[in-house]
Motif scaffolding. Structure first.
Motif, PDB file in Angstrom:
ATOM      1  N   PHE A   1       0.831  -1.207   0.000  1.00  0.00           N
ATOM      2  CA  PHE A   1       0.000   0.000   0.000  1.00  0.00           C
ATOM      3  C   PHE A   1       0.865   1.256   0.000  1.00  0.00           C
ATOM      4  O   PHE A   1       2.092   1.171   0.173  1.00  0.00           O
ATOM      5  CB  PHE A   1      -0.949   0.001   1.208  1.00  0.00           C
ATOM      6  CG  PHE A   1      -0.267   0.069   2.550  1.00  0.00           C
ATOM      7  CD1 PHE A   1      -0.039   1.273   3.181  1.00  0.00           C
ATOM      8  CD2 PHE A   1       0.159  -1.096   3.194  1.00  0.00           C
ATOM      9  CE1 PHE A   1       0.595   1.342   4.415  1.00  0.00           C
ATOM     10  CE2 PHE A   1       0.795  -1.053   4.422  1.00  0.00           C
ATOM     11  CZ  PHE A   1       1.003   0.172   5.045  1.00  0.00           C
TER      12      PHE A   1
ATOM     13  N   SER B   1      -4.454   0.817  -0.608  1.00  0.00           N
ATOM     14  CA  SER B   1      -3.824  -0.367  -1.206  1.00  0.00           C
ATOM     15  C   SER B   1      -3.558  -0.128  -2.690  1.00  0.00           C
ATOM     16  O   SER B   1      -4.352   0.526  -3.371  1.00  0.00           O
ATOM     17  CB  SER B   1      -4.744  -1.584  -1.065  1.00  0.00           C
ATOM     18  OG  SER B   1      -4.971  -1.842   0.293  1.00  0.00           O
ATOM     19  N   LEU B   2      -2.466  -0.682  -3.175  1.00  0.00           N
ATOM     20  CA  LEU B   2      -2.150  -0.550  -4.604  1.00  0.00           C
ATOM     21  C   LEU B   2      -3.042  -1.482  -5.416  1.00  0.00           C
ATOM     22  O   LEU B   2      -3.155  -2.673  -5.116  1.00  0.00           O
ATOM     23  CB  LEU B   2      -0.681  -0.900  -4.839  1.00  0.00           C
ATOM     24  CG  LEU B   2       0.334   0.131  -4.326  1.00  0.00           C
ATOM     25  CD1 LEU B   2       1.743  -0.457  -4.364  1.00  0.00           C
ATOM     26  CD2 LEU B   2       0.261   1.421  -5.126  1.00  0.00           C
ATOM     27  N   SER B   3      -3.656  -0.937  -6.442  1.00  0.00           N
ATOM     28  CA  SER B   3      -4.481  -1.750  -7.339  1.00  0.00           C
ATOM     29  C   SER B   3      -3.725  -2.107  -8.616  1.00  0.00           C
ATOM     30  O   SER B   3      -4.072  -3.066  -9.290  1.00  0.00           O
ATOM     31  CB  SER B   3      -5.768  -1.005  -7.714  1.00  0.00           C
ATOM     32  OG  SER B   3      -6.588  -0.909  -6.580  1.00  0.00           O
ATOM     33  N   ASP B   4      -2.735  -1.288  -8.941  1.00  0.00           N
ATOM     34  CA  ASP B   4      -1.897  -1.589 -10.096  1.00  0.00           C
ATOM     35  C   ASP B   4      -0.732  -0.601 -10.114  1.00  0.00           C
ATOM     36  O   ASP B   4      -0.727   0.384  -9.373  1.00  0.00           O
ATOM     37  CB  ASP B   4      -2.693  -1.501 -11.402  1.00  0.00           C
ATOM     38  CG  ASP B   4      -2.180  -2.520 -12.430  1.00  0.00           C
ATOM     39  OD1 ASP B   4      -1.113  -3.131 -12.187  1.00  0.00           O
ATOM     40  OD2 ASP B   4      -2.822  -2.686 -13.479  1.00  0.00           O
TER      41      ASP B   4
ATOM     42  N   VAL C   1      -4.514   3.553  -7.500  1.00  0.00           N
ATOM     43  CA  VAL C   1      -5.271   3.148  -6.315  1.00  0.00           C
ATOM     44  C   VAL C   1      -6.761   3.342  -6.588  1.00  0.00           C
ATOM     45  O   VAL C   1      -7.155   4.170  -7.414  1.00  0.00           O
ATOM     46  CB  VAL C   1      -4.865   3.966  -5.054  1.00  0.00           C
ATOM     47  CG1 VAL C   1      -3.492   3.588  -4.581  1.00  0.00           C
ATOM     48  CG2 VAL C   1      -4.952   5.472  -5.326  1.00  0.00           C
TER      49      VAL C   1
ATOM     50  N   TYR D   1     -13.658  -1.171  -2.843  1.00  0.00           N
ATOM     51  CA  TYR D   1     -12.307  -0.830  -3.305  1.00  0.00           C
ATOM     52  C   TYR D   1     -11.403  -2.065  -3.306  1.00  0.00           C
ATOM     53  O   TYR D   1     -10.375  -2.100  -3.985  1.00  0.00           O
ATOM     54  CB  TYR D   1     -11.698   0.278  -2.438  1.00  0.00           C
ATOM     55  CG  TYR D   1     -11.750   0.001  -0.950  1.00  0.00           C
ATOM     56  CD1 TYR D   1     -10.749  -0.723  -0.321  1.00  0.00           C
ATOM     57  CD2 TYR D   1     -12.813   0.465  -0.178  1.00  0.00           C
ATOM     58  CE1 TYR D   1     -10.794  -0.972   1.037  1.00  0.00           C
ATOM     59  CE2 TYR D   1     -12.871   0.220   1.182  1.00  0.00           C
ATOM     60  CZ  TYR D   1     -11.857  -0.495   1.788  1.00  0.00           C
ATOM     61  OH  TYR D   1     -11.910  -0.750   3.147  1.00  0.00           O
ATOM     62  N   GLY D   2     -11.786  -3.087  -2.574  1.00  0.00           N
ATOM     63  CA  GLY D   2     -10.997  -4.321  -2.530  1.00  0.00           C
ATOM     64  C   GLY D   2     -11.037  -5.100  -3.838  1.00  0.00           C
ATOM     65  O   GLY D   2     -10.188  -5.963  -4.070  1.00  0.00           O
TER      66      GLY D   2
ATOM     67  N   SER E   1      -7.799  -3.860  -5.277  1.00  0.00           N
ATOM     68  CA  SER E   1      -6.536  -4.303  -4.667  1.00  0.00           C
ATOM     69  C   SER E   1      -6.346  -5.815  -4.724  1.00  0.00           C
ATOM     70  O   SER E   1      -5.213  -6.292  -4.614  1.00  0.00           O
ATOM     71  CB  SER E   1      -6.429  -3.797  -3.229  1.00  0.00           C
ATOM     72  OG  SER E   1      -7.490  -4.274  -2.446  1.00  0.00           O
TER      73      SER E   1
ATOM     74  N   ASN F   1      -9.824  -9.044   0.217  1.00  0.00           N
ATOM     75  CA  ASN F   1      -9.527  -7.604   0.295  1.00  0.00           C
ATOM     76  C   ASN F   1     -10.849  -6.844   0.261  1.00  0.00           C
ATOM     77  O   ASN F   1     -11.773  -7.239  -0.463  1.00  0.00           O
ATOM     78  CB  ASN F   1      -8.689  -7.145  -0.904  1.00  0.00           C
ATOM     79  CG  ASN F   1      -7.199  -7.367  -0.713  1.00  0.00           C
ATOM     80  OD1 ASN F   1      -6.388  -6.664  -1.296  1.00  0.00           O
ATOM     81  ND2 ASN F   1      -6.827  -8.361   0.084  1.00  0.00           N
TER      82      ASN F   1
ATOM     83  N   SER G   1      -6.408  -8.499   4.243  1.00  0.00           N
ATOM     84  CA  SER G   1      -5.535  -7.332   4.196  1.00  0.00           C
ATOM     85  C   SER G   1      -6.150  -6.252   5.083  1.00  0.00           C
ATOM     86  O   SER G   1      -7.106  -5.587   4.679  1.00  0.00           O
ATOM     87  CB  SER G   1      -5.408  -6.842   2.752  1.00  0.00           C
ATOM     88  OG  SER G   1      -4.625  -5.674   2.703  1.00  0.00           O
TER      89      SER G   1
ATOM     90  N   ASN H   1      -6.971  -2.904   7.207  1.00  0.00           N
ATOM     91  CA  ASN H   1      -6.903  -1.494   6.823  1.00  0.00           C
ATOM     92  C   ASN H   1      -7.290  -0.571   7.977  1.00  0.00           C
ATOM     93  O   ASN H   1      -8.231   0.202   7.878  1.00  0.00           O
ATOM     94  CB  ASN H   1      -7.826  -1.244   5.623  1.00  0.00           C
ATOM     95  CG  ASN H   1      -9.199  -1.891   5.836  1.00  0.00           C
ATOM     96  OD1 ASN H   1      -9.491  -2.384   6.935  1.00  0.00           O
ATOM     97  ND2 ASN H   1     -10.039  -1.880   4.825  1.00  0.00           N
TER      98      ASN H   1
END
Ligand code: FES
Length: 280
Positions: free
Chosen positions: A33, A48-51, A61, A108-109, A112, A187, A210, A212
């Motif tokens: 993240f 969290s990083l999504s890509d 994100v 949002y998970g 991620s 996530n 994960s 948060n």
């Protein structure tokens, strides 16, 4: 300063933000993240990083517009900048050949869990993706998931797509797919991870989530992100963010996450002029 490359609402109230952060993009791994600040005076929040794209030097994100800071982030337009992007932070999700893995994401998970599912697939796992939400119009990246999943399952609260209800339908899903599950990774919001862990526990499926919690520094110094796992205090930023979902004290985490709700949500709801002012 970190430049905004792209920003848009991907589904109602969920935003995707791509930022120029070459050093972060170079080192990013699934499950990690970043901590961002939307303004110099703003608070630091983990996302969290999504890509990411190491060649372009960008990180992406996905977040829910739920409070003051996420609202500020949602108002950013391409070309603007934010003062802080710190990362990549946290331990990467352990990617091994487990066999059959359920990757579940909600809200949002969904974003991620994507790099995690992709890495698991590249490692040779059979990947079952479960995405869940209140209704089908809240799903996104289904085309991306279709390319890396052996099977995709949808769960919607209103029954508009796939199974109706919650992740509690897990035993039925596994029975319908006729699979043996070796691992589950979840996530998304704390409540979805709690419920998913509760569903997988009686089935004896090792489940990683994960976490948060609220964070400040993201490097193990402030203690704000402390969580109880297996009766031991852990710092989500440096010991996690991944933990055994069957060992997490969910009630404590849910309670701690509510600490700043008045400071976060009330100003957002009472500052209706924010968006108008920004657009003016
Ligand atoms: Fe400060 Fe984890 S955010 S110790």
């Amino acid at each position: 300063m970190f430049k905004v490359i792209a920003s848009r609402m991907i589904v109602p109230n969920v935003h995707i933000l791509t930022l120029e952060a070459p050093e972060v993009a170079q080192e990013a791994k699934p499950g990690q993240f970043i901590i961002v600040r939307a303004s110099e005076e703003g608070e630091r929040i983990p996302l969290s990083l999504s890509d990411w794209d190491a060649d372009l030097g960008t990180v992406t994100v996905i977040f829910l517009n739920i409070g003051h800071t996420t609202n500020q982030l949602s108002l950013l337009e391409a070309g603007r900048s934010i003062p802080t992007v710190t990362g990549p932070l946290g331990n990467a999700t352990k990617i091994e050949n487990y066999g059959t893995v359920i990757c579940m994401g909600g809200c949002y998970g969904i974003g991620s869990i994507f790099p995690i599912a992709r890495a698991l697939k590249e490692k040779g796992n059979k990947v079952i993706t479960i995405i869940e939400g209140r209704s089908s119009y809240l799903f996104y990246w289904e085309d991306r998931f279709a390319r890396i999943s052996d099977k995709m399952v949808h769960i919607t609260r209103d029954g508009s797509k796939g199974y109706r209800g919650h992740i509690d339908r897990l035993p039925e899903i596994i029975r319908d797919l006729d699979i043996t599950v070796d691992r589950m990774i979840i996530n998304g919001c704390t409540y979805a991870m709690k419920r998913g862990s509760e569903a997988s526990k009686p089935l004896g499926i090792t489940t990683w989530v994960s976490l948060n919690p609220i964070m400040i520094d993201g490097t193990g110094m402030c203690g704000v992100c402390r969580v109880s796992v297996g009766g031991t205090t852990r710092f989500a930023c440096v010991h996690g963010p991944d933990f055994d979902g069957h060992e997490v004290n969910w009630d404590e985490l849910l309670q701690r996450r509510k600490t700043y709700v008045p400071e976060e949500v009330v100003p957002m709801r009472t500052s209706a002029c924010q968006r108008k002012c920004h657009q003016a």
